[in-house]
Design a protein around this motif. Structure first.
Motif, mmCIF file in Angstrom:
data_model
loop_
_atom_site.group_PDB
_atom_site.id
_atom_site.type_symbol
_atom_site.label_atom_id
_atom_site.label_comp_id
_atom_site.label_asym_id
_atom_site.label_seq_id
_atom_site.Cartn_x
_atom_site.Cartn_y
_atom_site.Cartn_z
ATOM 1 N N SER A 233 24.643 -47.304 -1.594
ATOM 2 C CA SER A 233 24.591 -46.689 -0.269
ATOM 3 C C SER A 233 24.918 -47.694 0.834
ATOM 4 O O SER A 233 24.725 -47.409 2.005
ATOM 5 C CB SER A 233 23.217 -46.050 -0.032
ATOM 6 N N GLY A 234 25.401 -48.858 0.440
ATOM 7 C CA GLY A 234 25.921 -49.796 1.426
ATOM 8 C C GLY A 234 24.890 -50.705 2.038
ATOM 9 O O GLY A 234 25.179 -51.450 2.965
ATOM 10 N N ARG A 235 23.654 -50.660 1.529
ATOM 11 C CA ARG A 235 22.596 -51.451 2.155
ATOM 12 C C ARG A 235 22.503 -52.861 1.593
ATOM 13 O O ARG A 235 21.857 -53.716 2.164
ATOM 14 C CB ARG A 235 21.254 -50.727 2.013
ATOM 15 N N LYS A 236 23.085 -53.098 0.430
ATOM 16 C CA LYS A 236 23.114 -54.455 -0.129
ATOM 17 C C LYS A 236 24.548 -54.937 -0.133
ATOM 18 O O LYS A 236 25.485 -54.136 -0.154
ATOM 19 C CB LYS A 236 22.577 -54.436 -1.570
ATOM 20 N N SER A 237 24.704 -56.241 -0.131
ATOM 21 C CA SER A 237 26.069 -56.731 -0.032
ATOM 22 C C SER A 237 26.660 -56.996 -1.417
ATOM 23 O O SER A 237 25.963 -57.358 -2.363
ATOM 24 C CB SER A 237 26.119 -57.991 0.823
ATOM 25 N N ASP A 399 34.929 -42.049 -0.366
ATOM 26 C CA ASP A 399 36.090 -42.834 0.079
ATOM 27 C C ASP A 399 35.984 -44.273 -0.401
ATOM 28 O O ASP A 399 36.981 -44.886 -0.758
ATOM 29 C CB ASP A 399 36.285 -42.756 1.601
ATOM 30 N N PHE A 400 34.771 -44.784 -0.438
ATOM 31 C CA PHE A 400 34.588 -46.152 -0.939
ATOM 32 C C PHE A 400 34.910 -46.220 -2.429
ATOM 33 O O PHE A 400 35.605 -47.120 -2.897
ATOM 34 C CB PHE A 400 33.149 -46.600 -0.674
ATOM 35 N N ALA A 401 34.433 -45.216 -3.177
ATOM 36 C CA ALA A 401 34.687 -45.214 -4.618
ATOM 37 C C ALA A 401 36.181 -45.116 -4.903
ATOM 38 O O ALA A 401 36.722 -45.855 -5.721
ATOM 39 C CB ALA A 401 33.947 -44.060 -5.288
ATOM 40 N N SER A 402 36.873 -44.222 -4.194
ATOM 41 C CA SER A 402 38.248 -43.949 -4.604
ATOM 42 C C SER A 402 39.267 -44.887 -3.972
ATOM 43 O O SER A 402 40.328 -45.094 -4.533
ATOM 44 C CB SER A 402 38.620 -42.495 -4.299
ATOM 45 N N THR A 403 38.963 -45.469 -2.802
ATOM 46 C CA THR A 403 39.983 -46.352 -2.227
ATOM 47 C C THR A 403 39.643 -47.832 -2.385
ATOM 48 O O THR A 403 40.495 -48.673 -2.141
ATOM 49 C CB THR A 403 40.228 -46.073 -0.721
ATOM 50 N N VAL A 404 38.434 -48.144 -2.803
ATOM 51 C CA VAL A 404 38.096 -49.561 -2.975
ATOM 52 C C VAL A 404 37.680 -49.887 -4.409
ATOM 53 O O VAL A 404 38.252 -50.752 -5.059
ATOM 54 C CB VAL A 404 36.972 -49.992 -1.999
ATOM 55 N N MET A 405 36.667 -49.163 -4.909
ATOM 56 C CA MET A 405 36.062 -49.587 -6.178
ATOM 57 C C MET A 405 36.972 -49.389 -7.391
ATOM 58 O O MET A 405 36.997 -50.222 -8.284
ATOM 59 C CB MET A 405 34.721 -48.871 -6.384
ATOM 60 N N ILE A 406 37.703 -48.286 -7.418
ATOM 61 C CA ILE A 406 38.588 -48.075 -8.564
ATOM 62 C C ILE A 406 39.587 -49.233 -8.655
ATOM 63 O O ILE A 406 39.781 -49.831 -9.719
ATOM 64 C CB ILE A 406 39.321 -46.726 -8.435
ATOM 65 N N ASN A 424 34.193 -60.697 -2.531
ATOM 66 C CA ASN A 424 34.398 -60.853 -1.091
ATOM 67 C C ASN A 424 35.322 -59.765 -0.544
ATOM 68 O O ASN A 424 35.089 -59.204 0.520
ATOM 69 C CB ASN A 424 34.962 -62.235 -0.772
ATOM 70 N N ASP A 425 36.384 -59.494 -1.296
ATOM 71 C CA ASP A 425 37.294 -58.404 -0.933
ATOM 72 C C ASP A 425 36.542 -57.081 -0.806
ATOM 73 O O ASP A 425 36.718 -56.337 0.154
ATOM 74 C CB ASP A 425 38.350 -58.235 -2.038
ATOM 75 N N ILE A 426 35.719 -56.804 -1.813
ATOM 76 C CA ILE A 426 34.977 -55.540 -1.811
ATOM 77 C C ILE A 426 34.058 -55.472 -0.603
ATOM 78 O O ILE A 426 34.015 -54.465 0.106
ATOM 79 C CB ILE A 426 34.149 -55.378 -3.107
ATOM 80 N N GLU A 427 33.353 -56.562 -0.361
ATOM 81 C CA GLU A 427 32.382 -56.566 0.730
ATOM 82 C C GLU A 427 33.058 -56.335 2.084
ATOM 83 O O GLU A 427 32.568 -55.568 2.914
ATOM 84 C CB GLU A 427 31.605 -57.895 0.726
ATOM 85 N N ARG A 428 34.193 -56.980 2.295
ATOM 86 C CA ARG A 428 34.907 -56.789 3.562
ATOM 87 C C ARG A 428 35.295 -55.326 3.761
ATOM 88 O O ARG A 428 35.116 -54.754 4.828
ATOM 89 C CB ARG A 428 36.175 -57.661 3.586
ATOM 90 N N GLN A 429 35.846 -54.728 2.712
ATOM 91 C CA GLN A 429 36.267 -53.327 2.832
ATOM 92 C C GLN A 429 35.068 -52.399 2.969
ATOM 93 O O GLN A 429 35.100 -51.411 3.678
ATOM 94 C CB GLN A 429 37.098 -52.925 1.613
ATOM 95 N N LYS A 430 33.983 -52.753 2.256
ATOM 96 C CA LYS A 430 32.773 -51.931 2.351
ATOM 97 C C LYS A 430 32.278 -51.885 3.779
ATOM 98 O O LYS A 430 31.914 -50.826 4.291
ATOM 99 C CB LYS A 430 31.685 -52.500 1.442
ATOM 100 N N LYS A 431 32.286 -53.034 4.439
ATOM 101 C CA LYS A 431 31.767 -53.088 5.804
ATOM 102 C C LYS A 431 32.558 -52.149 6.716
ATOM 103 O O LYS A 431 31.992 -51.415 7.517
ATOM 104 C CB LYS A 431 31.838 -54.524 6.338
ATOM 105 N N GLN A 432 33.894 -52.181 6.563
ATOM 106 C CA GLN A 432 34.712 -51.294 7.402
ATOM 107 C C GLN A 432 34.386 -49.830 7.135
ATOM 108 O O GLN A 432 34.229 -49.036 8.054
ATOM 109 C CB GLN A 432 36.196 -51.497 7.093
ATOM 110 N N ILE A 433 34.308 -49.490 5.863
ATOM 111 C CA ILE A 433 34.136 -48.074 5.537
ATOM 112 C C ILE A 433 32.759 -47.575 5.954
ATOM 113 O O ILE A 433 32.628 -46.517 6.569
ATOM 114 C CB ILE A 433 34.360 -47.853 4.033
#
Lengths: 437, 303, 299
Positions: A233-237, A399-406, A424-433
């Motif tokens: 749910s985006g609460r941990k990095s 959107d996080f699952a389909s455009t970042v995590m996959i 680090n890549d994931i975390e940066r994109q997660k923050k935006q989303i």
């Protein structure tokens, strides 16, 4: 220009033929347009809004028939009609945003967890907490998965299918393999299988989602359910040491995974298990059996994903729940409530599972006598679970699952060594989303 | 064909339109223009506007300034690979498929037997839909079950579709497979209309067949070249279905239109972000359109 | 009115080229087979049970061959109804697109109206955008356009075939205008000028003088447009929420399960769905090539 007699005579035929058939062609096309278009476009007015409408994402033969049986049972009982609107599963999913804001059906099929809570938060669903007060046979875990962030219930759960480590009994028996309980035993078993000439883990991630199951289990076993859900749910990095550890554990298993996973469908992976070329595979209950011949199916078995940190043991089980929701724009609200009430009964689930034995019923009152040994074991597994997770693409934002995590997981499978860069890549994109709200 | 050629002498056409003429023009030009503006350009401009916002498709639209673009250029790993792949696509279709289509057209045009059969066969891939292409890729290139690895054999089969350094080439081959037939038909048609007298004259001048082709035939094919060029640009920049059918355009098969789809069409509601990708695509497209416009105007003046 | 604009000269029989064609044939046959092989392999797979190809691979000798999948694909996917939807979309779509595009092309290339080139550019450039870009704004727009119940049971343009037809037409107009305008420039001006001297109005110039000359080109574009509109899938998916209104390409997706897909069944379905387009091509091949011949010739 040299021309053969063949194509030369053609040219004349063409002129004559064109003159004649062009006219017939145009006339035919015009007639066809009129004849086909008008009545078909107008028939739209014949079917007025009568009965309860049901949006179905079960378009393939087996579940379609099973759902139809359940709805027919309801129609007989209530003397109401259920009009089913079927759209292919994947397309239904892609279109869900537009569907719910446009002209949704009264009741529609969807998933539990964050994926349902999102639409509840957006005000696209109808609160059915009043119905839940009278429901029986659902566990607290189920209720939690049917509840939105506002504490109200929205979902009527229908069936679920746990994820586990699948294998063939005969292979384990013949080679004397033991069911591993801990991660060390798991790794040792994989090593042994490799020595015996087997692929320890059949593995395919061409579709992007199957590998998520492995990640979820590794994370829940190493860091616990609560951390997993907080992460989702985006609460941990994502670049925390805990997540790095998960990828590190996974990297340790990589040599035992079937090579080229990104080019292999899960079906092909399960096929290698069926052919006894592979020893184990992490999949959901409905998956591997599809690749087994009817005669081999009783040989299929599973064990729960092994323990990594004793604090968390094997507490959590990944068991995605499918169910029904009522849209905010429902036209026949009373009818929809009545139908949902029926769908929450054991009877409705029994009817469904008679035709589709790939899942298990959520209602504890459902009849398990006709279950296969594998289904019974699955019931047991879920019943013993202290927490139930839904699967990465249902527990986090779609959107996080389909455009970042996959993409991230596929990248990891290609190159398991650059974990720091990856997280680090994931975390940066997660923050935006997640910042976008 | 020579006699039917238009002669533009540059004199202005008569401009005496009656009221009825104006009504016809108004309705029949107005309707398509209205359709084009309302359903194509309006939404396009709206997308440009949305690219400066964040919107999940359900709730409120919030302004975001240039954030989407900044994130796109710096923090979206699939973006630059997608740009690269689109340009690669353009180069591949333009430098390989189009000339190959031309070659096939020239060979067939020389009046061989069974030309109808060749034409039909080579054109057949053009009519295929997404589902067929995806299945055929799986059929031939699947690592475990595919025909290609079955033919090659060997202990360590090649992962044609899963290896991110390899799969783009396989998909480009498939794209060529479809594009060649398309281009071939266009050139075939063009070649049939080349005045044979020109070639004969060239032959009398002692030019070889090859020289005659490059000096005489190819220049007269200019309109076809323009059509083929535009189609190739369109197909390359809009390319979508093959990679989507193979693996949803991931893992080495990223394309801009796929990224737009991922962010806009699916359950993922990153409409502002997806629109920003679309705007980049639009700018690239317009670059090519302007080039085309310039070329076209120059051609007009030459006539 | 039929103008014999057959582009080909009478067959000339100049000898030497006939010989030494063996190499050309060999090459063309090889290329044709290479192009055809994947399709044949797909048809072959559709005749075999899934269990067999999953076990032995697609390139293996058959143990069972049957047309069972074709029947199943047709019945399970409910193809006939979707097929009708596709025709309702594609047939008026193609006809209207050709009609409107031909008039715009006529006006731009034959009437010397002011801003003609700019108009041509607007249409052509509109064709360069990928469909996906337009989806969201159009969705919002369509949801806001009310329609009477007799036109759309959703009472809006959204979730009605009208929306799909309108977008198909608008989206394909650009390409058709581009090709037809290029084509019309090559037509002889003399005929038009003669008609103008005779006092023909704009409609007569278009309908009686220009259009007959364009018929081959229209047939050719019609074939392409039919293929594209028939195969298109995105517009139907995003602008229709009632599954029963979807085009036939979506029927194919009904053969895919949530998890499991029997690809051989899907191949059988794909062959069935592709049949109309192949048929249209084979039937119109003559027009097609003749049409493009004219369209491509230089003016």
């Amino acid at each position: 220009m040299a021309q053969s007699p063949f194509s030369g005579s053609d040219a004349y035929g063409e002129v004559a033929g064109r003159r004649m058939s062009r006219r017939t062609l145009l006339r035919g096309a015009a007639l066809g347009a009129g004849a086909v278009a008008l009545p078909a476009l107008l028939t739209a007015c014949d079917s007025g809004p009568s009965g309860i409408t049901m949006g179905s994402n079960a378009s393939d033969a087996v579940p379609k028939k099973a759902f139809a049986a359940a709805f027919t049972a309801y129609e007989k009982k209530s003397k109401k009609t259920v009009k089913v609107n079927t759209v292919n599963h994947e397309n239904f999913q892609e279109n869900i945003n537009r569907y719910l804001q446009g002209t949704p059906d009264d009741v529609f099929m969807w998933f539990a967890g964050n994926r349902m809570q999102y639409f509840a938060r957006k005000g696209l669903l109808t609160d059915i907490s009043d119905l839940w007060r009278d429901f029986g046979g659902f566990t607290e875990a189920l209720k939690k998965q049917s509840t939105g962030r506002d504490g109200k219930q929205y979902l009527v759960p229908y069936y679920y299918y746990p994820w586990a480590v699948f294998h063939r009994k005969s292979v384990f028996r013949e080679r004397g393999y033991e069911i591993p309980r801990t991660f060390d035993e798991y790794r040792a078993l994989a090593k042994k299988m490799q020595k015996d000439g087997l692929v320890p883990f059949a593995f395919g991630d061409k579709d992007g989602w199957p590998a998520m199951g492995t990640f979820d289990y590794l994370n829940m076993r190493a860091n616990g359910y609560d951390f997993h859900i907080a992460l989702m749910s985006g609460r941990k990095s994502w670049n925390s040491p805990q997540v790095k550890q998960v990828f590190d554990l996974w990297r340790g298993l990589m040599p035992y995974h079937q090579k080229g996973a990104n080019g292999r469908t899960w079906q092909e992976a399960a096929q290698t298990l069926a052919q006894k070329k592979a020893g184990m595979t992490v999949l959901g209950l409905p998956h591997p059996g599809q690749q087994f011949s009817a005669a081999d199916r009783p040989d299929l078995d599973f064990f729960p994903f092994p323990e990594i940190d004793p604090v968390h043991g094997q507490d959590a089980v990944e068991a995605p729940i499918d169910g029904f929701l009522m849209s905010r724009k429902a036209k026949d609200e009373d009818g929809a409530r009545d139908l949902l009430k029926f769908l929450a009964t054991p009877e409705a689930e029994n009817t469904y599972l008679k035709y589709d034995p790939n899942n298990i019923a959520v209602n504890s009152g459902a009849d398990t006598a006709t279950y296969t040994a594998l289904q019974k074991k699955a019931v047991h597994l879920v019943a013993g679970a202290r927490q139930i997770s839904q699967f990465m693409d249902r527990d986090t934002r779609p959107d996080f699952a389909s455009t970042v995590m996959i993409q991230a997981i596929q990248q990891f499978l290609n190159n398991p060594d650059d974990i720091d860069g990856l997280v680090n890549d994931i975390e940066r994109q997660k923050k935006q989303i997640f910042a976008a709200g | 064909m020579v006699t039917t050629r238009a002669r533009h002498a540059g004199r202005p056409g008569p401009r005496r339109h009656t009221r009825r003429d104006l009504a016809v023009l108004g309705v029949l030009l107005g309707l398509p223009i209205l359709l084009d503006l309302a359903l194509i350009w309006g939404p396009t401009l709206a997308s440009v506007g949305l690219s400066f916002t964040t919107w999940d498709g359900v709730g409120d639209i919030k302004g975001a300034g240039l954030d989407n673009y900044r994130n796109l250029f710096t923090d979206y790993p699939p973006f630059w690979p997608a740009v690269r792949h689109n340009l690669l696509w353009l180069a591949f279709l333009g430098l390989l498929a189009a000339p190959f289509g031309l070659l096939l057209a020239v060979l067939i045009d020389r009046g061989v037997r069974f030309s109808r059969f060749y034409q039909s066969t080579l054109y057949l891939p053009v009519v295929l839909s997404l589902a067929v292409v995806g299945f055929i890729a799986q059929l031939i290139l699947s690592r475990d079950q595919g025909a290609l690895n079955a033919v090659i054999g060997g202990k360590d089969p090649t992962d044609w579709l899963g290896d991110p350094g390899l799969n783009i080439w396989m998909v480009l081959l498939a794209a060529c497979w479809r594009h060649t037939g398309y281009v071939m038909i266009l050139y075939l048609a063009g070649l049939k209309s080349v005045d044979p007298g020109l070639k004969e004259a060239a032959a009398l001048d002692g030019a070889s067949e090859r020289q005659a082709f490059f000096r005489v035939v190819l220049p007269t094919l200019r309109p076809v070249n323009v059509i083929v060029g535009v189609i190739t640009v369109i197909e390359s920049l809009r390319a979508f279905d093959i990679v989507y059918a193979v693996n949803k355009g991931r893992n080495g098969l990223e394309l801009l239109s796929v990224l737009v789809t991922d962010n806009i069409i699916g359950e993922a509601g990153r409409i502002g972000f997806g629109s920003a990708i679309a705007v980049v695509l639009l700018l690239v497209s317009l670059g090519f359109i302007v080039t085309y416009l310039v070329q076209e105007l120059r051609g007009e003046q030459q006539r | 009115m039929t103008v014999s604009t057959a582009p080909r000269p009478a067959p000339t029989r100049t000898g030497p080229a006939r010989h030494g064609r063996f190499g050309v044939h060999l090459f063309l046959t090889a290329v044709s087979l290479a192009f055809l092989a994947p399709l044949l392999l797909a048809v072959y797979a559709s005749l075999r049970p899934y269990e067999e190809t999953a076990r032995y691979g697609y390139f293996s000798l058959p143990r069972h061959l049957s047309f069972a999948y074709y029947r199943q694909a047709f019945v399970d996917s409910g193809m006939s109804r979707y097929f009708l939807n596709s025709l309702v979309i594609a047939v008026p779509g193609v006809l209207l697109t050709l009609f409107l595009a031909s008039f715009v092309a006529f006006a731009v290339s034959r009437l010397r109206i002011r801003g003609g080139t700019a108009l041509l550019m607007v249409f052509t450039a509109g064709n360069l955008l990928p469909q996906q870009v337009l989806v969201t704004p159009l969705y919002v727009l369509f949801n806001k356009v009310p329609l009477p119940y007799w036109m759309s049971d959703s009472m809006t343009l959204y979730d009605s075939l009208w929306a799909v037809i309108a977008v198909q037409i608008a989206f394909q107009l650009g390409f058709c205008v581009f090709v037809l305008a290029n084509f019309m420039r090559t037509l002889p001006r003399e005929i038009l000028e003669a008609a103008i001297v005779d006092g023909a109005g704009v409609w007569a110039q278009y309908r009686r003088v220009t259009l007959p000359l364009c018929r081959p080109a229209l047939a050719a574009l019609g074939t392409l447009q039919f293929t594209w509109m028939y195969n298109d899938f995105l517009w139907g998916l995003v602008f229709l929420s009632d599954g029963d209104k979807l085009p036939v390409t979506s029927a194919l997706n009904n053969l895919r399960g949530q998890f499991f897909t029997d690809y051989n069944l899907l191949a059988a379905g794909s062959v069935l769905v592709a049949l109309p387009t192949v048929l249209v091509f084979l039937l119109l091949q003559r027009h097609f090539i003749a049409g493009l011949t004219l369209g491509a010739s230089k003016g």
